[in-house]
Design a protein around this motif. Structure first.
Motif, short mmCIF file in Angstrom:
data_model
loop_
_atom_site.label_atom_id
_atom_site.label_comp_id
_atom_site.label_asym_id
_atom_site.label_seq_id
_atom_site.Cartn_x
_atom_site.Cartn_y
_atom_site.Cartn_z
N ARG A 246 0.61 -1.29 -0.12
CA ARG A 246 -0.13 -0.05 0.04
C ARG A 246 0.64 1.25 -0.24
NH1 ARG A 246 -4.68 1.32 4.49
NH2 ARG A 246 -5.41 3.28 3.44
N GLN A 247 1.91 1.16 0.83
CA GLN A 247 2.87 2.48 0.85
C GLN A 247 3.52 2.87 -0.58
OE1 GLN A 247 5.09 0.96 4.31
NE2 GLN A 247 4.18 2.44 5.66
N LEU A 248 4.03 1.45 -1.01
CA LEU A 248 4.58 1.58 -2.33
C LEU A 248 3.69 2.19 -3.54
CD1 LEU A 248 6.30 -2.02 -2.61
CD2 LEU A 248 7.55 0.25 -2.38
N LYS A 249 2.57 1.83 -3.44
CA LYS A 249 1.53 2.54 -4.34
C LYS A 249 1.48 4.07 -4.05
CE LYS A 249 -1.36 -1.29 -5.30
NZ LYS A 249 -2.66 -2.13 -4.99
N LYS A 250 1.56 4.48 -3.07
CA LYS A 250 1.53 5.97 -2.73
C LYS A 250 2.59 6.69 -3.12
CE LYS A 250 -2.20 5.60 0.89
NZ LYS A 250 -2.42 5.82 2.09
N ILE A 281 11.16 4.03 -15.95
CA ILE A 281 10.92 2.79 -16.01
C ILE A 281 11.82 1.92 -15.23
CG2 ILE A 281 9.92 0.51 -17.16
CD1 ILE A 281 8.32 2.54 -18.85
N GLN A 282 13.26 1.88 -15.88
CA GLN A 282 14.21 1.24 -15.42
C GLN A 282 14.49 1.49 -13.92
OE1 GLN A 282 17.39 2.08 -17.93
NE2 GLN A 282 16.42 0.93 -19.71
N VAL A 283 14.42 2.74 -13.51
CA VAL A 283 14.83 3.21 -12.16
C VAL A 283 13.51 2.51 -11.44
CG1 VAL A 283 14.67 5.10 -10.62
CG2 VAL A 283 15.99 5.08 -12.91
N LEU A 289 9.53 -0.05 -7.56
CA LEU A 289 8.08 0.45 -7.70
C LEU A 289 7.60 0.07 -9.09
CD1 LEU A 289 9.43 4.00 -6.96
CD2 LEU A 289 7.94 2.64 -5.47
N ALA A 290 6.09 0.07 -8.89
CA ALA A 290 5.51 -0.55 -10.14
C ALA A 290 5.36 0.73 -11.05
CB ALA A 290 4.07 -0.86 -9.67
N THR A 291 5.38 0.56 -12.54
CA THR A 291 5.42 1.61 -13.48
C THR A 291 4.14 2.32 -13.30
OG1 THR A 291 4.28 0.01 -15.10
CG2 THR A 291 6.81 0.35 -15.08
N ASN A 296 2.57 10.76 -16.45
CA ASN A 296 3.25 11.39 -17.54
C ASN A 296 3.06 12.91 -17.20
OD1 ASN A 296 3.25 9.00 -19.06
ND2 ASN A 296 1.36 9.19 -19.96
N GLU A 297 2.29 13.41 -16.54
CA GLU A 297 2.09 14.84 -16.18
C GLU A 297 3.14 15.28 -15.47
OE1 GLU A 297 -0.38 18.17 -13.74
OE2 GLU A 297 -1.31 15.97 -13.97
#
Length: 354
Positions: A246-250, A281-283, A289-291, A296-297
């Motif tokens: 959950r934290q990773l998504k944020k 994406i590589q980073v 982390l998920a892409t 994009n903004e």
């Protein structure tokens, strides 16, 4: 709620502060104690580059009562500087930064010993840096940051690195190893010795009863903080095992974008948006982390604002960095550890142990 018992200054520390200084810094002394103020008064700090961020840091630590500040900067004032540096005026364009603002910095606090050096950081040797107790680097690229950190590590000197990128900014901290002492009222679950995170561990806990109420027990907690070098952090940084799903998504797009700008050998403002997306994406994969964390903004805005300084962002990140410098020089409170990003869109400032 955390409570800090004021430290008593030794006779030697008291002698370092004149009556005028005690009167001038009275409010601060009441906040963090005589010993902390005396520690600051004896410190020698180097600030590299006096841009928008460096100006904010200078203002804060000079007003706080630092003992000695040297500013190293070889830049010439441009018209672009006028919108982000409050010391400058139109008449200063074409002058060296230090010649333009030196007298104004001195006026902030005549008690502080100031030195101005128009040299360039890459021409300074290890002996030059050895005279300082703490070094702050701003406006430095990856190569300069890495080289400076290698020198500070060899000298066992604390280092802060910071830069702003339009609405975004970061702080990197390397105190090598730092023991912080904090005091609080003991909760139902007493603090125990042991590892707190990958970078921190509690090494000592002492208890004492409140003088006015023996039922209240205070804890004096010593936490040891471990730090990575700038180069090591860039090579090994990961959030895997440090944050839950959950934290990773944020986690904001700003973290992988900032890392991309630091690790890329090519200036990101020269990259196509497709190539920048590919690097980000590589980073993300490297950090765990998920892409889907990539906006994009944010990518467009981050690239567009590269090498731009905004005064409000500098004020916030400069204030945070300065406060941490004051804390560690005064040996009060736990320091930042080890990578901080500020998002001027959401106004969030997050600390990551990388």
């Amino acid at each position: 709620m955390s409570m800090t018992q004021p430290q008593k200054a030794t006779t030697g520390e008291l002698n370092k502060l004149s009556e005028d200084e005690i009167a001038l810094y009275d409010r601060q002394i009441r906040l963090w104690g005589m010993a902390a103020q005396a520690n600051m008064r004896s410190a020698k700090v180097l600030l590299v580059n006096l841009g928008s961020l460096g100006t904010e840091i200078t203002k804060n630590i000079v007003l706080s009562g630092i003992g000695h500040l040297t500013i190293l900067d070889s830049h010439i004032v441009t018209e672009e500087d006028l919108g982000s540096q409050f010391f400058l005026s139109k008449d200063d364009v074409g002058k060296s930064r230090l010649d333009a603002v030196g007298s104004k910095i001195k006026d902030l606090n005549p008690k502080v010993t100031l030195e101005f050096d128009n040299g360039v950081v890459e021409c300074k040797n290890k002996e030059y840096f050895s005279q300082f107790d703490l070094i702050i680097g701003t406006e430095l690229n990856k190569t300069r940051s890495t080289e400076l950190n290698k020198i500070t590590r060899s000298l066992k000197t604390p280092l802060y690195l910071a830069a702003s990128n339009g609405l975004f900014s970061y702080i990197f901290v390397d105190l090598i190893q730092f023991d912080a002492v904090d005091e609080k009222i003991q909760s139902m679950k007493p603090t125990t010795i042991g590892k707190v995170s990958s970078n921190r561990e509690i090494i000592d806990v002492q208890t004492y009863k409140a003088e006015d109420d023996e039922k209240i027990v205070h804890e004096k907690i010593t936490t040891r903080n471990y730090y990575k070098s700038f180069e090591d952090m860039l090579q090994t940084a990961t959030l895997e095992g440090k944050l839950n799903k959950r934290q990773l998504k944020k986690v904001s797009s700003l973290l992988p974008l900032t890392f991309t700008s630091l690790v890329s050998d090519i200036p990101i403002e020269t990259l196509s948006q497709e190539k920048l997306q590919e690097l980000v994406i590589q980073v993300c994969e490297k950090l765990g982390l998920a892409t889907s964390n990539i906006s994009n903004e944010y990518v467009e805005q981050f690239q567009r604002q590269t090498n731009t300084e905004f005064a409000p962002v500098s004020a916030i990140i400069g204030g945070a960095l300065s406060q941490d410098v004051i804390n560690i020089l005064g040996k009060k409170q736990a320091p930042l550890n080890n990578f901080i990003i500020f998002d001027g869109i959401t106004l969030e400032m997050r600390i990551f142990e990388l």
